[in-house]
Motif scaffolding. Structure first.
Motif, short mmCIF file in Angstrom:
data_model
loop_
_atom_site.label_atom_id
_atom_site.label_comp_id
_atom_site.label_asym_id
_atom_site.label_seq_id
_atom_site.Cartn_x
_atom_site.Cartn_y
_atom_site.Cartn_z
N ARG A 1 0.79 3.94 -3.03
CA ARG A 1 0.39 5.34 -2.79
C ARG A 1 1.49 6.30 -3.19
O ARG A 1 1.20 7.38 -3.74
CB ARG A 1 0.04 5.51 -1.31
N ARG A 2 2.73 5.97 -2.95
CA ARG A 2 3.83 6.83 -3.39
C ARG A 2 3.86 6.93 -4.91
O ARG A 2 4.10 7.99 -5.47
CB ARG A 2 5.15 6.30 -2.84
N SER A 3 3.59 5.78 -5.56
CA SER A 3 3.57 5.79 -7.02
C SER A 3 2.45 6.67 -7.54
O SER A 3 2.62 7.40 -8.53
CB SER A 3 3.40 4.36 -7.54
N VAL A 4 1.30 6.65 -6.87
CA VAL A 4 0.19 7.51 -7.29
C VAL A 4 0.54 8.97 -7.09
O VAL A 4 0.25 9.83 -7.94
CB VAL A 4 -1.09 7.14 -6.51
N GLN A 5 1.21 9.28 -5.99
CA GLN A 5 1.60 10.66 -5.73
C GLN A 5 2.58 11.19 -6.77
O GLN A 5 2.47 12.33 -7.22
CB GLN A 5 2.22 10.77 -4.34
N TYR B 1 -4.95 -3.02 -3.25
CA TYR B 1 -5.43 -3.11 -1.87
C TYR B 1 -6.22 -4.39 -1.60
O TYR B 1 -6.51 -4.72 -0.45
CB TYR B 1 -6.36 -1.93 -1.58
N VAL C 1 0.83 -1.21 0.00
CA VAL C 1 0.00 0.00 0.00
C VAL C 1 0.87 1.25 0.00
O VAL C 1 0.59 2.23 -0.72
CB VAL C 1 -0.95 -0.01 1.22
N ARG C 2 1.93 1.27 0.80
CA ARG C 2 2.82 2.44 0.83
C ARG C 2 3.47 2.69 -0.52
O ARG C 2 3.54 3.83 -1.00
CB ARG C 2 3.88 2.24 1.90
N PRO D 1 -0.51 3.71 -9.85
CA PRO D 1 0.13 2.80 -8.89
C PRO D 1 1.02 1.76 -9.56
O PRO D 1 1.92 1.21 -8.92
CB PRO D 1 -1.06 2.14 -8.19
N THR E 1 -4.75 -1.00 -10.00
CA THR E 1 -5.57 -0.14 -9.15
C THR E 1 -6.27 -0.89 -8.03
O THR E 1 -6.87 -0.28 -7.15
CB THR E 1 -6.62 0.59 -10.00
N SER F 1 0.78 9.40 -10.66
CA SER F 1 -0.66 9.26 -10.90
C SER F 1 -1.02 7.88 -11.40
O SER F 1 -2.03 7.71 -12.09
CB SER F 1 -1.14 10.32 -11.90
#
Length: 771
Positions: free
Chosen positions: A446-450, A482, A442-443, A455, A479, A453
């Motif tokens: 989320r970093r990849s999304v930040q 999770y 998950v970490r 994951p 996506t 954009s």
């Protein structure tokens, strides 16, 4: 890789088919080895500690060996009633005073009654028994004997015996075939991944793990406390190997020794089976009767088990159900079940780790000896330790349902203090390991999304993270990373109900129905797996699992249906599960065979919508300067140090100088992109082009190649796009003022401040390059 023939899968399927088809034994017989009380009296007047009865229709002979205890006095009449699937097929009244073989029971006196004799029935009596009773596997038949007062006709006692014809769908060959197919499919997945077919390897691995999960779901149904019809019970027994309940002689001896050495008392149910009746419960009582008696049954069983542990024997019939029933049918003592499952899991993990190390050594030896080309399995040889870590994590995930059930169940039976400590340690350790790994995923996502954009960018472009944590998310679309949390919760809840509700089958089954229904609804709506085929494969498994627990609820007798309905449902349960299992196995076999024999099996699969393949290959194929320039244009050089992985060999933790590894479990060759180098956190990215060898010649230098098209004109400040009126960067590197070409073709560092790259064009959006 090529194999000379496909005889192995065919031989395995043939073995399984012959095992299921050759159910008719040479000698027809109907037998029983336990006698139960079926009267409504609080203290039964007639019991048997040993009951061994065999009827052979070929010679019309009934042979019996019985040790009975009676408190009845006087002349009695025996009314014998035989039932098959709830239908009465035989009814006869016998007066022992008029039968020379039973004259010792006239009159019946209190005390022990040893009976070891045989009787011959007339052909007219034998002909009343239908032929199917001798041939149909897992006969669901019972015989009841009512003891009636000869004078008044009142019922004095009632005893019941469950019948068996020796035919069963519980075949050792079937269990071995299922285990071998699942294991070979995983091996094929590893081989195809080593050969570079990562997409095929991911599909085979995902389907094989789903198939193994289906096997474990079948085994869980057999481990519930529900009294199932004989065929359903025997069918689920074929899958208990997936829970580690496998009888091996020396292992049973080691388990018994360990238990005695740690203060426990081993049970002797198996060793006393020749002198003591053991009832493998397989029929459900009526709902009202079950509610009244089930609590007493559970208390009596614990009391009997404690008495057996203390004295080595018990004077009453032992009823085994749930996990104890599974162990008894597998020839495992009830007190050895936990250690057997634990030992099997640990041994499997050690064997796999040793095999991986041996394969690494073999590859090195084969390359040095010239048996293999130097580039064969090169990725594995360079990063085998990372591969091994990922494999061990995956084994923990595979073994978690087994260990969760056995560890939690051990807390309820407490075979010894040391075993309780082991159960707590392994359950907590495996649960925390999987939870930590899931949080890690998950970490990273989320970093990849930040940053990007998307994951999928870091999840699949960081080979070390992919090899180590990919077992939790590669089967899902990017996506839905999770979704491992719902899966782990699904497994844990089922384990809790199996372990803690052994003596409460109705609440246990209702819990299963709720869990399976919620899971089915969730996967049908979210469809979290990687593509349409994989979603269909897994949703079909979820549907069958839900139908199975509905059948299980019917088996509890909660609806008070006639037993013929329950018996027929048991046959239907086994049939449709057998067909569905065969379809899943054939799909896995066909996919595996195609992967082995096809030159490029990846062409069978469409690219993933999350574009994971482009991220994997961007790290795998950067072998030219143009590839490096493409990586730079995508923004790979902007990857900075991140604290996403504690291991130093993952660039998600900031250490990018080590060897990187491949996507579906196998390492990758070294990357030549700038993203594989250590880049200080505040240092601007550098162009991969050597300034001493300028990629773009200066204005005064002679130009080679095709003539200018007129669309651009080189100047000392970079390219000027005459067609669009905008300035172009003179290098494919990220645009900025910190590095510009001067008129002599050298880089001028007039402004070394870092400026982010311009917004991505439309061709970059959706692939993770827009940031």
């Amino acid at each position: 890789m090529r194999f000379s023939s496909v005889s192995s899968p065919a031989a395995l399927l043939s073995t399984a088919a012959l095992s299921l088809l050759s159910l008719v034994s040479a000698t027809r017989q109907i037998s029983s080895n336990s006698l139960l009380d079926c009267s409504n009296n609080a203290s039964p007047g007639f019991t048997a500690t040993l009951f061994d009865v065999v009827f052979t229709p070929d010679d019309d002979t009934l042979t019996y060996n019985i040790n009975a205890d009676s408190t009845i006095t006087g002349n009695v009449t025996f009314q014998i009633q035989a039932e098959a699937y709830g239908i009465t097929v035989f009814n006869k009244t016998i007066n022992p005073c008029q039968d020379a073989d039973l004259v010792a029971l006239c009159p019946l006196n209190p005390g022990q009654i040893p009976i070891n004799s045989s009787s011959v029935f007339s052909q007219s009596v034998v002909s009343q028994i239908p032929w199917i009773a001798y041939t149909f596997p897992d006969l669901d038949g019972t015989i009841k004997v009512y003891l009636l007062n000869t004078t008044t006709g009142a019922e004095i006692a009632c005893v019941q015996a469950n019948l068996s014809n020796g035919q069963t769908v519980d075949q050792a060959a079937v269990s071995w075939v299922l285990a071998v197919i699942a294991g070979l499919a995983l091996v094929v997945s590893a081989i195809t991944s080593g050969l570079g077919h990562s997409n095929t390897a991911a599909h085979i691995a995902a389907n094989t793990l789903s198939l193994f999960g289906f096997f474990q779901a079948q085994a869980m149904i057999g481990m519930t406390g529900v009294h199932m019809p004989p065929m359903a019970e025997a069918w689920t027994q074929n899958f208990q190997w997936s829970m580690g309940i496998v009888s091996i002689g020396f292992m049973q001896s080691v388990c018994t020794w360990y238990q005695m050495a740690t203060g426990g008392t081993p049970s002797t149910v198996l060793t006393d089976a020749d002198t003591q009746s053991v009832n493998v419960q397989k029929r459900s009582l009526g709902f009202a009767e079950k509610l009244a008696r089930r609590g007493l049954d559970a208390f009596d069983y614990v009391e009997k088990r404690a008495a057996t542990d203390a004295t080595g024997s018990s004077s009453s019939v032992i009823d085994v159900y749930g996990i104890d029933r599974v162990g008894f049918r597998s020839n495992v003592e009830p007190t050895n079940i936990f250690l057997t499952g634990l030992g099997f899991f640990v041994a499997f993990v050690v064997i796999v780790a040793v095999c991986v190390a041996l394969f690494k050594g073999f590859c090195e030896l084969a390359v040095k000896a010239g048996w293999l080309k130097s580039d064969r399995f090169e990725d594995f040889r360079n990063g085998w330790k990372i591969v091994l870590k990922g494999i061990l994590f995956r084994l923990i995930l595979i073994g978690y349902p087994q260990m969760a059930i056995l560890c939690l169940w051990e807390l309820t039976v407490r075979d010894s203090a040391a075993e309780v400590v082991l159960a707590l340690f392994y359950f907590v350790a495996m649960s925390l390991a999987l939870l930590w790994a899931a949080l890690k995923v998950v970490r990273i996502a989320r970093r990849s999304v930040q940053l990007h954009s998307n994951p999928a960018y870091i999840l699949y472009s960081d080979p070390a993270a992919l090899n180590k944590w990919g077992f939790l998310y590669v089967q899902f679309r990017a996506t839905a990373y999770y979704f491992i949390f719902p899966v782990l919760l699904y497994i844990l809840l089922k384990a809790i109900f199996v372990a803690f509700a052994q003596s409460a089958p109705i609440p246990q089954t209702i819990g299963f129905v709720i869990i399976e229904a919620v899971f089915l609804i969730a996967v049908s709506i979210l469809r979290p797996w990687m593509d349409k085929k994989t979603n269909t494969f897994n949703i079909a498994i979820a549907v069958i699992n839900f139908i199975n627990v509905i059948f299980l609820l019917m088996f509890t007798g909660v609806f008070n249906q006639p037993y013929i309905v329950t018996g027929i449902m048991g046959v239907i349960f086994s049939f449709y599960n057998a067909v569905f299992s065969l379809v899943l196995i054939l799909m896995v076999i066909v996919t595996s065979v195609i992967a082995i024999f096809s030159k490029n099996p990846d062409t069978r699969y469409q690219p993933m919508r999350d574009d994971r393949g482009s991220f994997i290959k961007s790290q795998n194929n950067l072998n030219t300067e143009l590839d490096a320039l493409g990586a730079t244009a995508r923004g790979d050089m902007r990857m900075k140090a991140r604290d996403l992985d504690d291991d130093s060999d993952s660039f998600s933790s900031g250490s990018m100088g080590r060897q990187q590894y491949d996507a579906s479990g196998i390492p990758l060759p070294p990357s030549t992109s700038a993203s594989a180098r250590n880049v200080p956190q505040y240092e601007p990215p550098h162009s991969p082009i050597d300034p001493s060898q300028p990629f773009i010649p200066s204005a005064g230098a002679p130009r080679h190649g095709p003539p200018s098209t007129g669309y651009s004109d080189y100047s000392g400040n970079g390219y000027t796009d005459n067609g669009y009126g905008g300035a172009r960067n003179g290098s494919p590197a990220p645009r900025g003022n910190y590095a510009q070409y001067n008129g002599s073709g050298n880089l001028s560092n007039q402004d070394t401040s870092y400026r982010p790259q311009a917004n991505a064009g439309p061709w970059q959006r959706g692939a993770g390059y827009d940031h």
